[in-house]
Design an enzyme around this catalytic site. Structure first.
Site, PDB file in Angstrom:
ATOM      1  N   GLU A 111      -6.396   4.321  -7.118  1.00  0.00           N
ATOM      2  CA  GLU A 111      -7.438   5.030  -6.483  1.00  0.00           C
ATOM      3  C   GLU A 111      -8.683   5.366  -7.481  1.00  0.00           C
ATOM      4  OE1 GLU A 111      -9.837   6.403  -3.226  1.00  0.00           O
ATOM      5  OE2 GLU A 111      -8.455   4.647  -3.560  1.00  0.00           O
ATOM      6  N   ARG A 141       0.811  -1.226   0.168  1.00  0.00           N
ATOM      7  CA  ARG A 141       0.152  -0.079  -0.176  1.00  0.00           C
ATOM      8  C   ARG A 141       0.978   1.292   0.136  1.00  0.00           C
ATOM      9  NH1 ARG A 141      -4.998   2.201  -1.124  1.00  0.00           N
ATOM     10  NH2 ARG A 141      -6.017   3.004   0.826  1.00  0.00           N
ATOM     11  N   ASP A 150      -7.771   8.634   0.536  1.00  0.00           N
ATOM     12  CA  ASP A 150      -8.517   7.489   1.245  1.00  0.00           C
ATOM     13  C   ASP A 150      -8.350   7.985   2.758  1.00  0.00           C
ATOM     14  OD1 ASP A 150      -9.623   6.030  -0.612  1.00  0.00           O
ATOM     15  OD2 ASP A 150      -8.170   4.264  -0.214  1.00  0.00           O
ATOM     16  N   THR A 184      -4.119  -0.826  -7.240  1.00  0.00           N
ATOM     17  CA  THR A 184      -4.990   0.486  -7.667  1.00  0.00           C
ATOM     18  C   THR A 184      -3.933   1.682  -7.648  1.00  0.00           C
ATOM     19  OG1 THR A 184      -6.787   1.830  -6.929  1.00  0.00           O
ATOM     20  CG2 THR A 184      -5.328   1.063  -5.127  1.00  0.00           C
ATOM     21  N   THR A 228     -10.010   0.383  -9.341  1.00  0.00           N
ATOM     22  CA  THR A 228      -8.972  -0.483  -8.641  1.00  0.00           C
ATOM     23  C   THR A 228      -8.982  -1.583  -9.604  1.00  0.00           C
ATOM     24  OG1 THR A 228      -9.559   0.178  -6.589  1.00  0.00           O
ATOM     25  CG2 THR A 228      -8.213  -1.728  -6.800  1.00  0.00           C
TER      26      THR A 228
END
Length: 584
Positions: free
Chosen positions: A419, A100, A441, A417, A399
């Site tokens: 986003e 991430r 996010d 992804t 995504t």
């Protein structure tokens, strides 16, 4: 592997890809050997090429992902990040790779406040402020280094071929560009790639991306360091901090440093685990909320014999269980390196029974419900703060998910992804890939678990999942869709396990996404159908703006030893499912 043998293998892969006989795109395939399901024919073929050259599921997954970065650049790519769940057949264990994006070290909780007020969401999206430190390339490196058999040079070869030779733009591709024309037109490098005379590139056009081909070639030669250090890293930082804009356009820059990139680390994490009606389910842990939320909702549903209920009653209960799980998800879950979330309590069967008791089997809740208190169910001697209910944070729904298996039984379920559709809208000049807007996010205001902080990973909803039964692989499932990922994966599992649908039927069924709001999100055409009318009698309410939800991909491991790959049958322009050896 010697450099000469490596060159020969890479050449063979490119030749194999270029000589592959084109066949009609199909969303379902059954056979033996390896299997792949993605939303892109080119990506599925890239994976199959690697499998046919002796690569394993990890090698093939990275090849497919890199190719998706060419053909589906608005939902994924090296400018973003993701979560990979792997089943390692030899060890009979599941492991996850968290790559991430992280917040630059300049971030602090008030970064998205201007004079104490939240900044406009869309303004932040199309800016350098929204860009997190990309994790995709580091994640691919960790996967290949630890669990793969091939190098970057090998697995990037198919994607390089597609980027260099080009691919035919689909109607769906054109539609996505058209939706983002205003954002893309702000940035000359993006407009040059995807717009023609200020308008979306037309369907049927052959689109080449030589800049991205060169970027992949740089990675093939220099490996992971070539992305996080040196000229490419400098180009990323410059694009974030000083976005090149069209005349008369101004956007906010970010504050990313070369150190942010050089210091980025992926995380190897143990999966979250739960059980459901005889299945062992393994999913992504925090900072993805997907695994926890899906499994909590399933624990709630497990108290009813859904198979014996009328379909409308079962779907009503699915919606209410999802509502409760989202209340807890929003209240408690965030990056585990910053927040001590009560995961054991949330996944306790006892806690699920307490939450289940709140469901009226004949009537929907009148609106958002409060979070529960899972702490008594995890034998926690501390006295943590109980959070207040929070509003549903806006979250990009764009995504991609892919899933691959190989002849040895290894499985990859992978969601990654950038986003929003097109991420921040910023293509790194000269390098051909879009940068994410993942920092949106975060919750813009606090106090909440998911507020921005330096180095923090924003909470995600990605939910790549692998299910075992009697110790053997049973199925994998995952989807794009922002927060609707959770409901898509949850509903597909309920459709397959409880309602007795084949996996392709479970994937293609109309999707309902209840995320503890005032109304349930639905797809076009649903509100006027009989199914909607029946559920409305329970007090279920529908959103006013229907849109396509998710683009799932799945594998099913059949009792006879065959595997069935399943992609979307009608969403996102139909997906692509392939197997090494077709069953007859």
């Amino acid at each position: 592997m010697t450099p000469l043998r490596q060159r020969h293998l890479t050449t063979a892969i490119l030749l194999t890809l270029s000589c592959t006989i084109a066949i009609a795109k199909t969303p379902v395939a059954t056979g033996t050997g390896g299997a792949v399901a993605t939303i892109s024919e080119e990506a599925s073929r890239a994976a199959l090429t690697i499998l046919n050259r002796g690569g394993n599921a990890v090698d093939a997954a990275v090849a497919a992902a890199a190719t998706l970065g060419v053909t589906d650049p608005f939902s994924c790519g090296v400018g973003g990040g993701g979560f990979m769940v792997l089943y390692l057949a030899k060890d009979k264990r599941v492991i996850t790779i968290d790559h991430r994006e992280t917040a630059p070290m300049s971030f602090q909780p008030a970064v998205f406040l201007d004079n104490g007020k939240e900044m406009d969401f869309e303004t932040v999206v199309a800016s350098g402020m929204s860009v997190g430190v990309p994790g995709t390339v580091r994640g691919w490196h960790e996967a290949l280094q630890r669990y793969g058999t091939m190098s970057f040079r090998d697995v990037l070869a198919p994607a390089i071929g597609v980027a260099d030779k080009g691919f035919t733009v689909s109607e769906n591709f054109t539609h996505l560009v058209d939706q983002n024309t205003a954002k893309f037109s702000r940035f000359p490098a993006t407009a040059a790639l995807y717009l023609r005379n200020g308008k979306a590139i037309r369907a049927g056009t052959l689109l080449r991306n030589p800049d991205l081909a060169r970027t992949y070639q740089t990675l093939a030669r220099g490996g992971v360091k070539a992305f996080y250090q040196g000229p490419l890293a400098r180009a990323i930082v410059d694009a974030v901090n000083r976005p090149a804009t069209a005349p008369g356009m101004t956007v906010r820059g970010g504050a990313m440093t070369l150190a942010d990139l050089a210091n980025y680390e992926a995380r190897i994490r143990q999966p979250v685990h739960s059980t459901y009606r005889g299945y062992d389910l393994y999913g992504m842990p925090l900072p993805s909320s997907g695994g926890v939320a899906v499994f909590e909702a399933l624990n709630i549903l497990e108290g009813w014999d859904l198979k014996s209920l009328p379909r409308d009653r079962a779907e009503h209960l699915y919606l209410e269980a999802s509502r409760l799980a989202f209340a807890d998800r929003n209240a408690y879950l965030a990056d585990p390196e910053y927040v001590d979330a009560p995961i054991a309590g949330l996944l306790s069967k006892g806690y699920a029974a307490q939450r289940r008791a709140l469901v009226d089997e004949t009537r929907a809740a009148s609106g958002p419900v409060a979070a529960g208190d899972p702490y008594p169910f995890q034998q926690d001697a501390s006295v943590p703060l109980r959070p207040a209910a929070v509003k549903l944070q806006q979250e990009g729904a764009h995504t991609t998910h892919l899933t691959v298996s190989d002849k040895d039984g290894n499985i990859v379920s992978y969601t990654f992804t950038i986003e929003s559709w097109g991420g921040s809208g910023i293509v790194v000049p000269g390098h051909g890939f879009l940068l994410n807007n993942e920092m949106t996010d975060f919750d813009f205001t606090g106090p909440q678990p998911n507020v921005p902080e330096a180095g923090k990973r924003p909470r995600s909803s990605m939910a790549p999942t692998i299910a075992l039964k009697d110790g053997k692989p049973a199925f994998s499932i995952g989807s794009p869709g922002g927060a609707t990922i959770i409901t898509t994966v949850l509903q597909t599992i309920v459709n397959y396990v409880d309602l007795g649908m084949r996996m392709d039927q479970a994937v293609d069924a109309p999707r309902l996404s209840e995320r503890n709001g005032t109304a349930t999100d639905i797809e076009p055409g649903f509100a006027t159908g009989a199914q909607a009318g029946t559920l409305a009698r329970y007090g279920q309410r529908w959103s006013d703006a229907p849109e396509e939800i998710g683009a799932a991909n799945a594998l099913v491991f059949n009792p006879d030893g065959t595997v069935t790959a399943v992609s979307e049958g009608h969403r996102h322009g139909i997906g692509s499912a392939l197997v090494q050896k077709s069953a007859h």
